[in-house]
Design a protein around this motif. Sequence first.
Motif, PDB file in Angstrom:
ATOM      1  N   THR A  42      49.126  38.072  44.812  1.00  0.00           N
ATOM      2  CA  THR A  42      50.125  38.269  43.757  1.00  0.00           C
ATOM      3  C   THR A  42      50.124  37.085  42.802  1.00  0.00           C
ATOM      4  N   ASN A  43      50.747  37.290  41.631  1.00  0.00           N
ATOM      5  CA  ASN A  43      50.760  36.236  40.623  1.00  0.00           C
ATOM      6  C   ASN A  43      51.913  35.259  40.795  1.00  0.00           C
ATOM      7  N   GLY A  44      52.846  35.537  41.723  1.00  0.00           N
ATOM      8  CA  GLY A  44      53.966  34.632  41.978  1.00  0.00           C
ATOM      9  C   GLY A  44      55.058  34.684  40.932  1.00  0.00           C
ATOM     10  N   ASP A  45      54.946  35.587  39.966  1.00  0.00           N
ATOM     11  CA  ASP A  45      55.962  35.718  38.925  1.00  0.00           C
ATOM     12  C   ASP A  45      57.185  36.428  39.493  1.00  0.00           C
ATOM     13  N   SER A  46      58.376  35.826  39.320  1.00  0.00           N
ATOM     14  CA  SER A  46      59.597  36.404  39.880  1.00  0.00           C
ATOM     15  C   SER A  46      60.065  37.625  39.094  1.00  0.00           C
ATOM     16  N   GLN A  47      59.584  37.786  37.862  1.00  0.00           N
ATOM     17  CA  GLN A  47      60.012  38.912  37.047  1.00  0.00           C
ATOM     18  C   GLN A  47      59.029  40.087  37.093  1.00  0.00           C
ATOM     19  N   ARG A  48      57.776  39.778  37.307  1.00  0.00           N
ATOM     20  CA  ARG A  48      56.752  40.827  37.388  1.00  0.00           C
ATOM     21  C   ARG A  48      55.991  40.661  38.706  1.00  0.00           C
ATOM     22  N   CYS A  49      55.612  41.772  39.290  1.00  0.00           N
ATOM     23  CA  CYS A  49      54.846  41.702  40.546  1.00  0.00           C
ATOM     24  C   CYS A  49      53.465  42.305  40.312  1.00  0.00           C
ATOM     25  N   ASP A  50      52.584  41.494  39.762  1.00  0.00           N
ATOM     26  CA  ASP A  50      51.186  41.919  39.622  1.00  0.00           C
ATOM     27  C   ASP A  50      50.477  41.630  40.943  1.00  0.00           C
ATOM     28  N   ALA A  51      49.736  42.607  41.425  1.00  0.00           N
ATOM     29  CA  ALA A  51      49.064  42.429  42.711  1.00  0.00           C
ATOM     30  C   ALA A  51      47.641  42.973  42.654  1.00  0.00           C
ATOM     31  N   ILE A  52      46.722  42.264  43.280  1.00  0.00           N
ATOM     32  CA  ILE A  52      45.347  42.733  43.470  1.00  0.00           C
ATOM     33  C   ILE A  52      45.151  42.969  44.963  1.00  0.00           C
ATOM     34  N   LEU A  53      44.855  44.200  45.309  1.00  0.00           N
ATOM     35  CA  LEU A  53      44.626  44.554  46.710  1.00  0.00           C
ATOM     36  C   LEU A  53      43.125  44.518  46.993  1.00  0.00           C
ATOM     37  N   ASN A  54      42.755  43.788  48.029  1.00  0.00           N
ATOM     38  CA  ASN A  54      41.351  43.637  48.402  1.00  0.00           C
ATOM     39  C   ASN A  54      41.062  44.359  49.717  1.00  0.00           C
ATOM     40  N   CYS A  55      39.904  44.990  49.766  1.00  0.00           N
ATOM     41  CA  CYS A  55      39.482  45.702  50.982  1.00  0.00           C
ATOM     42  C   CYS A  55      37.995  45.436  51.170  1.00  0.00           C
ATOM     43  N   SER A  56      37.587  45.060  52.378  1.00  0.00           N
ATOM     44  CA  SER A  56      36.175  44.727  52.590  1.00  0.00           C
ATOM     45  C   SER A  56      35.748  44.969  54.028  1.00  0.00           C
ATOM     46  N   VAL A  57      34.466  45.269  54.187  1.00  0.00           N
ATOM     47  CA  VAL A  57      33.819  45.328  55.500  1.00  0.00           C
ATOM     48  C   VAL A  57      32.459  44.654  55.372  1.00  0.00           C
ATOM     49  N   ALA A  58      31.952  44.132  56.470  1.00  0.00           N
ATOM     50  CA  ALA A  58      30.668  43.425  56.454  1.00  0.00           C
ATOM     51  C   ALA A  58      29.507  44.402  56.635  1.00  0.00           C
ATOM     52  N   LEU A  59      29.483  45.431  55.767  1.00  0.00           N
ATOM     53  CA  LEU A  59      28.411  46.418  55.805  1.00  0.00           C
ATOM     54  C   LEU A  59      28.004  46.781  54.389  1.00  0.00           C
ATOM     55  N   LYS A  60      26.733  47.149  54.242  1.00  0.00           N
ATOM     56  CA  LYS A  60      26.257  47.696  52.981  1.00  0.00           C
ATOM     57  C   LYS A  60      26.265  49.221  53.069  1.00  0.00           C
ATOM     58  N   GLU A  61      26.028  49.848  51.937  1.00  0.00           N
ATOM     59  CA  GLU A  61      25.941  51.309  51.852  1.00  0.00           C
ATOM     60  C   GLU A  61      27.199  51.993  52.383  1.00  0.00           C
ATOM     61  N   VAL A  62      28.338  51.515  51.918  1.00  0.00           N
ATOM     62  CA  VAL A  62      29.610  52.143  52.264  1.00  0.00           C
ATOM     63  C   VAL A  62      30.336  52.540  50.989  1.00  0.00           C
ATOM     64  N   THR A  63      31.285  53.456  51.126  1.00  0.00           N
ATOM     65  CA  THR A  63      32.096  53.927  50.012  1.00  0.00           C
ATOM     66  C   THR A  63      33.552  53.544  50.253  1.00  0.00           C
ATOM     67  N   TYR A  64      34.195  53.007  49.220  1.00  0.00           N
ATOM     68  CA  TYR A  64      35.596  52.604  49.310  1.00  0.00           C
ATOM     69  C   TYR A  64      36.476  53.626  48.596  1.00  0.00           C
ATOM     70  N   GLU A  65      37.640  53.872  49.192  1.00  0.00           N
ATOM     71  CA  GLU A  65      38.609  54.781  48.577  1.00  0.00           C
ATOM     72  C   GLU A  65      40.020  54.257  48.838  1.00  0.00           C
ATOM     73  N   TRP A  66      40.784  54.097  47.774  1.00  0.00           N
ATOM     74  CA  TRP A  66      42.192  53.707  47.921  1.00  0.00           C
ATOM     75  C   TRP A  66      43.048  54.959  47.860  1.00  0.00           C
ATOM     76  N   ILE A  67      43.930  55.099  48.831  1.00  0.00           N
ATOM     77  CA  ILE A  67      44.829  56.255  48.899  1.00  0.00           C
ATOM     78  C   ILE A  67      46.246  55.754  48.620  1.00  0.00           C
ATOM     79  N   PRO A  68      46.809  56.078  47.453  1.00  0.00           N
ATOM     80  CA  PRO A  68      48.149  55.591  47.106  1.00  0.00           C
ATOM     81  C   PRO A  68      49.235  56.357  47.846  1.00  0.00           C
TER      82      PRO A  68
END
Length: 241
Positions: A137-163
Amino acid sequence: MAPGPVLNLLFLLLLQGLAWPQEAQLSEVTGAVGGVAFLNSRTSLNPSKYSQIHWRWKSQVKIASQRRGEKAEYPQSLLKERLELFENYTLKISHLRVGDSSEYRLYLEDDSGKENVERVLLKVYDLVPKPNVSAVTNGDSQRCDAILNCSVALKEVTYEWIPPQKLPMKGDPVLRVSFDPEVETYVCKVSNPVSSNNASLTYRHPCSWTGESSSATSRPTPGALVALGHLILLFLLLAMA
Protein backbone atom coordinates in the motif's frame (compact mmCIF):
# COMPACT_ATOMS: atom_id res chain seq x y z
CA MET A 1 15.95 -31.93 -71.51
CA ALA A 2 14.14 -34.70 -73.42
CA PRO A 3 10.84 -36.09 -72.06
CA GLY A 4 12.38 -39.50 -71.45
CA PRO A 5 15.03 -38.41 -68.91
CA VAL A 6 12.48 -36.16 -67.21
CA LEU A 7 10.05 -39.03 -66.73
CA ASN A 8 12.85 -41.26 -65.44
CA LEU A 9 13.87 -38.61 -62.91
CA LEU A 10 10.30 -38.20 -61.68
CA PHE A 11 9.98 -41.98 -61.36
CA LEU A 12 13.16 -42.18 -59.26
CA LEU A 13 11.94 -39.38 -56.98
CA LEU A 14 8.62 -41.20 -56.54
CA LEU A 15 10.40 -44.40 -55.56
CA GLN A 16 12.54 -42.52 -53.03
CA GLY A 17 9.42 -40.94 -51.55
CA LEU A 18 7.78 -44.33 -51.14
CA ALA A 19 10.89 -45.68 -49.42
CA TRP A 20 10.95 -42.93 -46.79
CA PRO A 21 9.12 -43.59 -43.50
CA GLN A 22 5.63 -42.09 -43.49
CA GLU A 23 5.26 -39.76 -40.52
CA ALA A 24 1.94 -39.01 -38.91
CA GLN A 25 1.06 -35.63 -37.48
CA LEU A 26 2.52 -34.82 -34.09
CA SER A 27 0.16 -35.63 -31.23
CA GLU A 28 0.60 -34.21 -27.74
CA VAL A 29 0.40 -35.79 -24.28
CA THR A 30 0.74 -33.94 -20.96
CA GLY A 31 1.71 -35.37 -17.58
CA ALA A 32 2.51 -34.28 -14.03
CA VAL A 33 5.80 -34.83 -12.23
CA GLY A 34 5.61 -38.14 -10.36
CA GLY A 35 2.64 -39.28 -12.43
CA VAL A 36 2.14 -41.57 -15.43
CA ALA A 37 1.91 -40.91 -19.18
CA PHE A 38 0.64 -43.20 -21.94
CA LEU A 39 2.11 -42.68 -25.41
CA ASN A 40 0.16 -44.29 -28.20
CA SER A 41 -0.68 -44.11 -31.87
CA ARG A 42 -3.25 -41.67 -33.22
CA THR A 43 -4.94 -44.59 -35.00
CA SER A 44 -6.02 -48.06 -33.91
CA LEU A 45 -3.20 -50.51 -34.58
CA ASN A 46 -3.38 -54.22 -35.42
CA PRO A 47 -0.26 -55.77 -33.78
CA SER A 48 -0.33 -58.78 -36.13
CA LYS A 49 0.22 -56.44 -39.08
CA TYR A 50 3.76 -55.50 -38.04
CA SER A 51 6.83 -57.72 -37.90
CA GLN A 52 8.62 -55.44 -35.44
CA ILE A 53 8.27 -52.06 -33.76
CA HIS A 54 10.37 -49.81 -31.59
CA TRP A 55 10.05 -46.54 -29.67
CA ARG A 56 12.72 -43.85 -29.76
CA TRP A 57 13.26 -41.00 -27.31
CA LYS A 58 14.40 -37.61 -28.64
CA SER A 59 14.26 -39.21 -32.10
CA GLN A 60 17.54 -41.03 -31.49
CA VAL A 61 17.69 -43.22 -28.37
CA LYS A 62 15.90 -46.56 -28.75
CA ILE A 63 14.04 -47.19 -25.48
CA ALA A 64 11.68 -50.09 -26.27
CA SER A 65 11.32 -52.66 -29.03
CA GLN A 66 9.35 -55.80 -29.83
CA ARG A 67 9.28 -58.42 -32.58
CA ARG A 68 6.14 -60.30 -33.48
CA GLY A 69 5.56 -63.15 -31.04
CA GLU A 70 8.39 -62.11 -28.72
CA LYS A 71 8.60 -60.21 -25.46
CA ALA A 72 9.29 -56.52 -25.33
CA GLU A 73 12.88 -55.44 -24.80
CA TYR A 74 14.09 -52.26 -23.12
CA PRO A 75 17.62 -51.18 -24.13
CA GLN A 76 19.72 -49.32 -21.59
CA SER A 77 18.52 -45.73 -21.20
CA LEU A 78 17.60 -43.20 -18.53
CA LEU A 79 13.98 -44.37 -18.87
CA LYS A 80 14.55 -48.14 -18.78
CA GLU A 81 13.25 -48.85 -15.25
CA ARG A 82 10.15 -46.73 -15.80
CA LEU A 83 8.82 -48.17 -19.07
CA GLU A 84 6.15 -50.72 -19.94
CA LEU A 85 5.13 -51.67 -23.50
CA PHE A 86 1.60 -52.98 -24.00
CA GLU A 87 0.30 -55.37 -26.67
CA ASN A 88 -1.14 -52.51 -28.74
CA TYR A 89 2.31 -50.81 -28.63
CA THR A 90 1.20 -48.15 -26.17
CA LEU A 91 4.21 -47.07 -24.09
CA LYS A 92 3.68 -46.32 -20.41
CA ILE A 93 6.17 -44.03 -18.64
CA SER A 94 5.96 -43.98 -14.83
CA HIS A 95 7.36 -41.62 -12.19
CA LEU A 96 7.51 -38.77 -14.68
CA ARG A 97 10.22 -36.12 -14.53
CA VAL A 98 10.39 -32.72 -16.20
CA GLY A 99 13.39 -34.00 -18.17
CA ASP A 100 11.17 -36.63 -19.83
CA SER A 101 9.59 -33.85 -21.90
CA SER A 102 10.54 -34.52 -25.51
CA GLU A 103 9.37 -35.95 -28.81
CA TYR A 104 8.93 -39.73 -28.91
CA ARG A 105 8.60 -41.76 -32.10
CA LEU A 106 7.00 -45.13 -32.71
CA TYR A 107 8.48 -46.99 -35.71
CA LEU A 108 6.20 -49.66 -37.21
CA GLU A 109 7.64 -52.11 -39.76
CA ASP A 110 5.44 -54.53 -41.72
CA ASP A 111 6.41 -57.81 -43.45
CA SER A 112 7.38 -56.02 -46.66
CA GLY A 113 9.87 -53.83 -44.81
CA LYS A 114 7.75 -50.71 -45.16
CA GLU A 115 8.06 -48.46 -42.11
CA ASN A 116 5.54 -45.98 -40.72
CA VAL A 117 6.34 -43.48 -38.00
CA GLU A 118 4.06 -42.12 -35.27
CA ARG A 119 5.19 -38.98 -33.40
CA VAL A 120 4.16 -38.02 -29.86
CA LEU A 121 5.22 -34.91 -27.97
CA LEU A 122 5.30 -35.41 -24.20
CA LYS A 123 5.20 -32.34 -21.93
CA VAL A 124 5.74 -32.90 -18.20
CA TYR A 125 4.83 -30.17 -15.73
CA ASP A 126 5.38 -29.66 -12.01
CA LEU A 127 2.30 -29.52 -9.82
CA VAL A 128 1.50 -25.90 -9.05
CA PRO A 129 2.38 -25.05 -5.43
CA LYS A 130 0.34 -22.68 -3.29
CA PRO A 131 1.05 -19.14 -4.52
CA ASN A 132 2.78 -16.50 -2.42
CA VAL A 133 0.51 -13.46 -2.11
CA SER A 134 1.19 -10.02 -0.65
CA ALA A 135 -0.13 -6.47 -0.76
CA VAL A 136 1.82 -3.23 -0.95
CA THR A 137 0.00 0.00 0.00
CA ASN A 138 0.99 3.63 -0.41
CA GLY A 139 0.47 4.48 3.29
CA ASP A 140 -1.83 7.39 2.44
CA SER A 141 -4.48 7.84 5.17
CA GLN A 142 -6.95 9.36 2.70
CA ARG A 143 -6.51 6.97 -0.22
CA CYS A 144 -5.82 3.25 -0.14
CA ASP A 145 -3.88 2.40 -3.28
CA ALA A 146 -2.77 -1.21 -3.22
CA ILE A 147 -0.73 -3.50 -5.48
CA LEU A 148 -1.50 -7.17 -4.98
CA ASN A 149 1.32 -9.56 -5.85
CA CYS A 150 1.00 -13.26 -6.62
CA SER A 151 3.88 -15.57 -7.54
CA VAL A 152 5.04 -19.17 -7.79
CA ALA A 153 8.52 -20.52 -8.54
CA LEU A 154 7.42 -22.09 -11.83
CA LYS A 155 7.46 -21.17 -15.49
CA GLU A 156 4.68 -21.79 -17.99
CA VAL A 157 1.85 -20.94 -15.62
CA THR A 158 -1.24 -18.76 -16.00
CA TYR A 159 -2.33 -16.21 -13.39
CA GLU A 160 -5.92 -15.21 -12.73
CA TRP A 161 -7.25 -12.77 -10.15
CA ILE A 162 -10.78 -13.48 -8.95
CA PRO A 163 -12.38 -10.37 -7.38
CA PRO A 164 -15.10 -10.44 -4.71
CA GLN A 165 -18.52 -11.40 -6.02
CA LYS A 166 -20.67 -8.27 -5.95
CA LEU A 167 -23.78 -9.47 -7.77
CA PRO A 168 -25.92 -12.53 -7.00
CA MET A 169 -25.77 -15.45 -9.42
CA LYS A 170 -28.80 -16.23 -11.57
CA GLY A 171 -31.21 -18.59 -9.89
CA ASP A 172 -34.35 -18.17 -7.78
CA PRO A 173 -36.28 -14.90 -8.29
CA VAL A 174 -35.78 -14.01 -4.62
CA LEU A 175 -32.30 -14.16 -3.09
CA ARG A 176 -31.40 -12.84 0.37
CA VAL A 177 -27.78 -11.80 0.69
CA SER A 178 -25.68 -9.91 3.21
CA PHE A 179 -22.45 -8.14 2.29
CA ASP A 180 -20.01 -6.18 4.43
CA PRO A 181 -18.28 -3.62 2.18
CA GLU A 182 -15.50 -3.24 4.73
CA VAL A 183 -14.20 -6.79 4.21
CA GLU A 184 -13.36 -8.12 0.75
CA THR A 185 -11.35 -11.14 -0.38
CA TYR A 186 -9.39 -11.43 -3.64
CA VAL A 187 -8.23 -14.83 -4.85
CA CYS A 188 -5.18 -15.47 -7.03
CA LYS A 189 -5.45 -18.67 -9.08
CA VAL A 190 -2.32 -20.10 -10.72
CA SER A 191 -2.62 -22.97 -13.18
CA ASN A 192 -0.78 -25.01 -15.80
CA PRO A 193 -2.04 -27.82 -18.06
CA VAL A 194 -1.97 -30.44 -15.27
CA SER A 195 -2.86 -28.64 -12.01
CA SER A 196 -3.91 -25.42 -10.31
CA ASN A 197 -3.68 -23.80 -6.87
CA ASN A 198 -4.84 -20.58 -5.29
CA ALA A 199 -4.32 -18.22 -2.36
CA SER A 200 -6.33 -15.25 -1.10
CA LEU A 201 -5.79 -11.73 0.18
CA THR A 202 -8.43 -10.16 2.41
CA TYR A 203 -8.94 -6.40 2.56
CA ARG A 204 -10.23 -4.73 5.73
CA HIS A 205 -11.23 -1.10 6.13
CA PRO A 206 -9.53 1.32 6.17
CA CYS A 207 -6.42 -0.16 4.46
CA SER A 208 -5.09 -3.47 5.75
CA TRP A 209 -4.54 -6.75 3.97
CA THR A 210 -4.20 -10.31 5.29
CA GLY A 211 -2.82 -13.10 3.11
CA GLU A 212 -2.90 -16.87 3.41
CA SER A 213 0.21 -18.65 4.61
CA SER A 214 2.07 -20.28 1.72
CA SER A 215 2.42 -24.00 2.38
CA ALA A 216 3.76 -25.61 -0.77
CA THR A 217 1.91 -28.67 -2.08
CA SER A 218 4.71 -29.73 -4.40
CA ARG A 219 8.40 -29.06 -4.84
CA PRO A 220 9.15 -26.08 -7.14
CA THR A 221 11.38 -26.66 -10.15
CA PRO A 222 15.02 -25.96 -9.16
CA GLY A 223 16.34 -22.78 -10.67
CA ALA A 224 13.01 -21.78 -12.13
CA LEU A 225 12.39 -18.10 -12.57
CA VAL A 226 9.79 -16.56 -10.30
CA ALA A 227 6.84 -15.32 -12.32
CA LEU A 228 4.65 -12.57 -10.94
CA GLY A 229 0.97 -11.80 -11.20
CA HIS A 230 0.01 -8.26 -10.23
CA LEU A 231 -3.28 -6.61 -9.50
CA ILE A 232 -3.47 -2.87 -8.89
CA LEU A 233 -6.42 -1.70 -6.84
CA LEU A 234 -7.66 1.72 -5.82
CA PHE A 235 -9.87 2.20 -2.79
CA LEU A 236 -11.39 5.58 -1.97
CA LEU A 237 -12.25 5.91 1.70
CA LEU A 238 -15.01 8.37 0.96
CA ALA A 239 -16.70 5.86 -1.30
CA MET A 240 -16.50 3.23 1.45
CA ALA A 241 -18.20 5.45 4.00
